[in-house]
Design a protein around this motif. Structure first.
Motif, PDB file in Angstrom:
ATOM      1  N   ASN A 165       6.649 -79.109 -16.963  1.00 60.29           N
ATOM      2  CA  ASN A 165       6.347 -79.709 -15.663  1.00 60.29           C
ATOM      3  C   ASN A 165       7.111 -79.044 -14.527  1.00 60.29           C
ATOM      4  OD1 ASN A 165       4.335 -81.561 -16.293  1.00 60.29           O
ATOM      5  ND2 ASN A 165       5.801 -83.099 -16.961  1.00 60.29           N
ATOM      6  N   ARG A 166       8.250 -78.457 -14.842  1.00 61.96           N
ATOM      7  CA  ARG A 166       8.994 -77.709 -13.815  1.00 61.96           C
ATOM      8  C   ARG A 166       8.152 -76.535 -13.313  1.00 61.96           C
ATOM      9  NH1 ARG A 166      14.641 -76.614 -13.101  1.00 61.96           N
ATOM     10  NH2 ARG A 166      14.827 -75.202 -11.325  1.00 61.96           N
ATOM     11  N   ILE A 167       7.363 -75.947 -14.208  1.00 61.30           N
ATOM     12  CA  ILE A 167       6.483 -74.838 -13.840  1.00 61.30           C
ATOM     13  C   ILE A 167       5.148 -75.352 -13.297  1.00 61.30           C
ATOM     14  CG2 ILE A 167       5.152 -72.894 -14.790  1.00 61.30           C
ATOM     15  CD1 ILE A 167       7.501 -72.534 -16.804  1.00 61.30           C
ATOM     16  N   LEU A 168       4.634 -76.418 -13.914  1.00 61.53           N
ATOM     17  CA  LEU A 168       3.271 -76.876 -13.615  1.00 61.53           C
ATOM     18  C   LEU A 168       3.157 -77.615 -12.283  1.00 61.53           C
ATOM     19  CD1 LEU A 168       0.379 -77.140 -14.723  1.00 61.53           C
ATOM     20  CD2 LEU A 168       1.087 -79.288 -15.792  1.00 61.53           C
ATOM     21  N   VAL A 169       4.110 -78.499 -11.995  1.00 57.03           N
ATOM     22  CA  VAL A 169       3.992 -79.347 -10.799  1.00 57.03           C
ATOM     23  C   VAL A 169       3.944 -78.530  -9.507  1.00 57.03           C
ATOM     24  CG1 VAL A 169       5.180 -81.101  -9.420  1.00 57.03           C
ATOM     25  CG2 VAL A 169       4.841 -81.445 -11.886  1.00 57.03           C
ATOM     26  N   PRO A 170       4.788 -77.492  -9.333  1.00 58.96           N
ATOM     27  CA  PRO A 170       4.629 -76.670  -8.122  1.00 58.96           C
ATOM     28  C   PRO A 170       3.255 -76.011  -8.025  1.00 58.96           C
ATOM     29  CG  PRO A 170       6.775 -76.290  -9.111  1.00 58.96           C
ATOM     30  CD  PRO A 170       5.998 -77.108 -10.090  1.00 58.96           C
ATOM     31  N   GLN A 171       2.641 -75.703  -9.163  1.00 61.93           N
ATOM     32  CA  GLN A 171       1.278 -75.151  -9.135  1.00 61.93           C
ATOM     33  C   GLN A 171       0.292 -76.191  -8.619  1.00 61.93           C
ATOM     34  OE1 GLN A 171       0.292 -73.563 -12.988  1.00 61.93           O
ATOM     35  NE2 GLN A 171       1.824 -71.954 -12.887  1.00 61.93           N
ATOM     36  N   PHE A 172       0.451 -77.435  -9.055  1.00 65.53           N
ATOM     37  CA  PHE A 172      -0.405 -78.515  -8.542  1.00 65.53           C
ATOM     38  C   PHE A 172      -0.252 -78.629  -7.021  1.00 65.53           C
ATOM     39  CE2 PHE A 172      -0.340 -81.336 -12.635  1.00 65.53           C
ATOM     40  CZ  PHE A 172      -1.265 -80.493 -13.223  1.00 65.53           C
ATOM     41  N   ILE A 173       1.003 -78.643  -6.563  1.00 66.89           N
ATOM     42  CA  ILE A 173       1.260 -78.821  -5.134  1.00 66.89           C
ATOM     43  C   ILE A 173       0.664 -77.670  -4.334  1.00 66.89           C
ATOM     44  CG2 ILE A 173       3.093 -78.869  -3.390  1.00 66.89           C
ATOM     45  CD1 ILE A 173       4.821 -80.360  -5.509  1.00 66.89           C
ATOM     46  N   GLU A 174       0.840 -76.450  -4.814  1.00 71.61           N
ATOM     47  CA  GLU A 174       0.303 -75.295  -4.087  1.00 71.61           C
ATOM     48  C   GLU A 174      -1.218 -75.310  -4.077  1.00 71.61           C
ATOM     49  OE1 GLU A 174       0.826 -72.305  -1.517  1.00 71.61           O
ATOM     50  OE2 GLU A 174       2.407 -73.537  -2.418  1.00 71.61           O
ATOM     51  N   ALA A 175      -1.837 -75.742  -5.174  1.00 69.91           N
ATOM     52  CA  ALA A 175      -3.296 -75.835  -5.220  1.00 69.91           C
ATOM     53  C   ALA A 175      -3.805 -76.835  -4.174  1.00 69.91           C
ATOM     54  CB  ALA A 175      -3.749 -76.253  -6.615  1.00 69.91           C
ATOM     55  N   ILE A 176      -3.130 -77.982  -4.079  1.00 64.27           N
ATOM     56  CA  ILE A 176      -3.542 -78.994  -3.087  1.00 64.27           C
ATOM     57  C   ILE A 176      -3.358 -78.453  -1.682  1.00 64.27           C
ATOM     58  CG2 ILE A 176      -3.051 -81.301  -2.179  1.00 64.27           C
ATOM     59  CD1 ILE A 176      -2.066 -82.018  -5.052  1.00 64.27           C
ATOM     60  N   ARG A 177      -2.284 -77.741  -1.440  1.00 63.41           N
ATOM     61  CA  ARG A 177      -2.037 -77.190  -0.100  1.00 63.41           C
ATOM     62  C   ARG A 177      -3.081 -76.142   0.268  1.00 63.41           C
ATOM     63  NH1 ARG A 177       4.545 -76.817  -0.829  1.00 63.41           N
ATOM     64  NH2 ARG A 177       4.983 -78.983  -0.243  1.00 63.41           N
ATOM     65  N   LEU A 178      -3.540 -75.357  -0.679  1.00 58.53           N
ATOM     66  CA  LEU A 178      -4.605 -74.396  -0.407  1.00 58.53           C
ATOM     67  C   LEU A 178      -5.868 -75.096   0.104  1.00 58.53           C
ATOM     68  CD1 LEU A 178      -4.282 -72.000  -3.468  1.00 58.53           C
ATOM     69  CD2 LEU A 178      -4.007 -71.354  -1.073  1.00 58.53           C
ATOM     70  N   VAL A 179      -6.172 -76.256  -0.487  1.00 68.84           N
ATOM     71  CA  VAL A 179      -7.347 -77.011  -0.043  1.00 68.84           C
ATOM     72  C   VAL A 179      -7.075 -77.650   1.314  1.00 68.84           C
ATOM     73  CG1 VAL A 179      -8.857 -78.971  -0.589  1.00 68.84           C
ATOM     74  CG2 VAL A 179      -8.158 -77.388  -2.407  1.00 68.84           C
ATOM     75  N   GLU A 180      -5.882 -78.234   1.483  1.00 69.89           N
ATOM     76  CA  GLU A 180      -5.531 -78.848   2.767  1.00 69.89           C
ATOM     77  C   GLU A 180      -5.621 -77.842   3.917  1.00 69.89           C
ATOM     78  OE1 GLU A 180      -2.346 -82.406   1.669  1.00 69.89           O
ATOM     79  OE2 GLU A 180      -1.591 -80.421   2.190  1.00 69.89           O
ATOM     80  N   GLU A 181      -5.237 -76.582   3.645  1.00 66.49           N
ATOM     81  CA  GLU A 181      -5.234 -75.546   4.690  1.00 66.49           C
ATOM     82  C   GLU A 181      -6.604 -74.920   4.894  1.00 66.49           C
ATOM     83  OE1 GLU A 181      -2.285 -72.809   3.321  1.00 66.49           O
ATOM     84  OE2 GLU A 181      -0.677 -74.302   3.389  1.00 66.49           O
ATOM     85  N   GLY A 182      -7.578 -75.332   4.101  1.00 69.26           N
ATOM     86  CA  GLY A 182      -8.916 -74.786   4.243  1.00 69.26           C
ATOM     87  C   GLY A 182      -9.082 -73.396   3.662  1.00 69.26           C
ATOM     88  N   VAL A 183      -8.152 -72.970   2.813  1.00 71.65           N
ATOM     89  CA  VAL A 183      -8.228 -71.638   2.217  1.00 71.65           C
ATOM     90  C   VAL A 183      -9.366 -71.560   1.203  1.00 71.65           C
ATOM     91  CG1 VAL A 183      -6.989 -69.952   0.779  1.00 71.65           C
ATOM     92  CG2 VAL A 183      -5.776 -71.210   2.586  1.00 71.65           C
ATOM     93  N   ALA A 184      -9.552 -72.641   0.442  1.00 77.16           N
ATOM     94  CA  ALA A 184     -10.605 -72.659  -0.579  1.00 77.16           C
ATOM     95  C   ALA A 184     -10.917 -74.101  -0.934  1.00 77.16           C
ATOM     96  CB  ALA A 184     -10.155 -71.900  -1.833  1.00 77.16           C
ATOM     97  N   SER A 185     -12.067 -74.302  -1.567  1.00 78.64           N
ATOM     98  CA  SER A 185     -12.413 -75.633  -2.063  1.00 78.64           C
ATOM     99  C   SER A 185     -11.680 -75.880  -3.378  1.00 78.64           C
ATOM    100  CB  SER A 185     -13.922 -75.735  -2.295  1.00 78.64           C
ATOM    101  OG  SER A 185     -14.314 -74.886  -3.379  1.00 78.64           O
ATOM    102  N   LYS A 186     -11.600 -77.145  -3.764  1.00 72.67           N
ATOM    103  CA  LYS A 186     -10.942 -77.444  -5.046  1.00 72.67           C
ATOM    104  C   LYS A 186     -11.710 -76.820  -6.207  1.00 72.67           C
ATOM    105  CE  LYS A 186     -12.998 -82.102  -5.445  1.00 72.67           C
ATOM    106  NZ  LYS A 186     -13.648 -82.193  -4.140  1.00 72.67           N
ATOM    107  N   GLU A 187     -13.043 -76.771  -6.092  1.00 74.82           N
ATOM    108  CA  GLU A 187     -13.846 -76.152  -7.149  1.00 74.82           C
ATOM    109  C   GLU A 187     -13.518 -74.671  -7.293  1.00 74.82           C
ATOM    110  OE1 GLU A 187     -15.997 -79.756  -5.643  1.00 74.82           O
ATOM    111  OE2 GLU A 187     -15.080 -77.993  -4.666  1.00 74.82           O
ATOM    112  N   ASP A 188     -13.373 -73.981  -6.151  1.00 76.04           N
ATOM    113  CA  ASP A 188     -13.073 -72.545  -6.211  1.00 76.04           C
ATOM    114  C   ASP A 188     -11.637 -72.284  -6.663  1.00 76.04           C
ATOM    115  OD1 ASP A 188     -15.618 -71.829  -5.576  1.00 76.04           O
ATOM    116  OD2 ASP A 188     -15.202 -71.221  -3.513  1.00 76.04           O
ATOM    117  N   VAL A 189     -10.719 -73.173  -6.300  1.00 75.45           N
ATOM    118  CA  VAL A 189      -9.346 -73.035  -6.808  1.00 75.45           C
ATOM    119  C   VAL A 189      -9.341 -73.161  -8.325  1.00 75.45           C
ATOM    120  CG1 VAL A 189      -7.050 -74.088  -6.873  1.00 75.45           C
ATOM    121  CG2 VAL A 189      -8.225 -73.802  -4.676  1.00 75.45           C
TER     122      VAL A 189
END
Length: 285
Positions: A192-216
């Motif tokens: 989880n030390r490795i995984l949770v930051p990946q979750f957070i970064e994935a959500i931020r990519l969607v929040e910033e409009g970089v990509a859709s959750k499906e494309d992430v």
């Protein structure tokens, strides 16, 4: 080394029921306990269905399936853990609830019995502090579903001794698992030390409009060869659990890398308003 014949599992949710099923399949007598009798009934029915499915696929004989079920006892009485040689806790991911339970277990179980927690984020040291046997309190972190996932993280608390780590590691291997030792009681352990930051970064990519959750999800699965994308995996594991782990990380470290994105809190709030606590990312389009 203590001879383990009977394992008690406290908590009959998906993890606790899965661990109990795995232990019974591995030849141990198992006591599965939960204060909620409907949870026990659901867990037992789920185990029966999985056994029937395995028989149908030829992975088990009917006799082997019956033997597994015969080794499993379900009970709403926590006092029934007295017979256990090893205890695995798998209740709600709440520090106060775990401490209260471990205080009770400490009074019920024989002095030599190891008390293990399946927590994915709460410090082992904090849980052990509720007992008089901190040397015999250890993290035994299974992954969902426990019958299938091969890894168990064996986690030291500040006072966990070598004998407890060795006993827990041996037990996990007897259940067919590969173990890794977490030598310091750090939030999230290894995975989880490795995984949770990946979750957070994935959500931020969607929040910033970089990509859709499906494309992430597609990018991670095809680009990193993961079996599931971060949004799919959050939905599978439970978005409430993910938020809780992020909050524990942030409270323990005060590191902004672990601050939960606002859109995750909003998602969970919307799910609760809809009377379904664990609504996930793919419930909303």
């Amino acid at each position: 080394m203590t001879q383990i014949r009977t394992i008690a599992v406290v908590g009959a949710g998906s993890m606790g029921g899965g661990i109990a099923h795995l232990a019974a399949q591995s030849g141990f007598s198992v006591v599965l306990t939960d204060t909620l009798e409907p949870a026990l009934e659901r867990s037992l029915e789920r185990i029966r269905q999985l056994q029937e499915k395995a028989v149908g696929k030829g992975k088990l004989t009917p006799a082997e399936a019956e033997e597994t079920l015969a080794r499993l006892t379900v009970t709403p009485r926590l006092e029934d853990v007295r017979s256990a040689d090893f205890v695995i806790e798998a209740i709600i991911e709440d520090e106060g609830a775990k401490q209260a339970l471990f205080r009770q277990l400490d009074g019920l179980c024989r002095p030599e019995v190891v008390l293990a927690t399946n927590t994915s984020s709460i410090p082992i040291t904090s849980i052990a502090a509720a007992t008089t046997r901190a040397k015999q309190v250890v993290g035994m972190h299974f992954f969902n579903p426990p019958q299938v996932m091969r890894l168990v993280e064996v986690v030291r608390g500040y006072e966990t001794d070598d004998a407890t780590v060795a006993l827990t590691t041996d037990l996990a291997k007897r259940m067919g698992k590969t173990t890794v030792e977490v030598k310091r009681d750090t939030p999230g352990f290894i995975v989880n030390r490795i995984l949770v930051p990946q979750f957070i970064e994935a959500i931020r990519l969607v929040e910033e409009g970089v990509a859709s959750k499906e494309d992430v999800d597609t990018a991670v699965k095809l680009g990193l060869n993961y079996p599931m994308g971060p949004f799919e995996l959050q939905d599978f594991a439970g978005v409430d659990i993910g938020l809780h782990v992020m909050d524990v990380f942030f409270q323990e470290t005060k590191d902004p890398r672990y601050a939960a994105p606002q859109s995750l809190r909003a998602l969970i709030r919307a799910g609760r308003l809809g009377k379904k606590v664990n609504k996930g990312w793919y419930d909303y389009e």
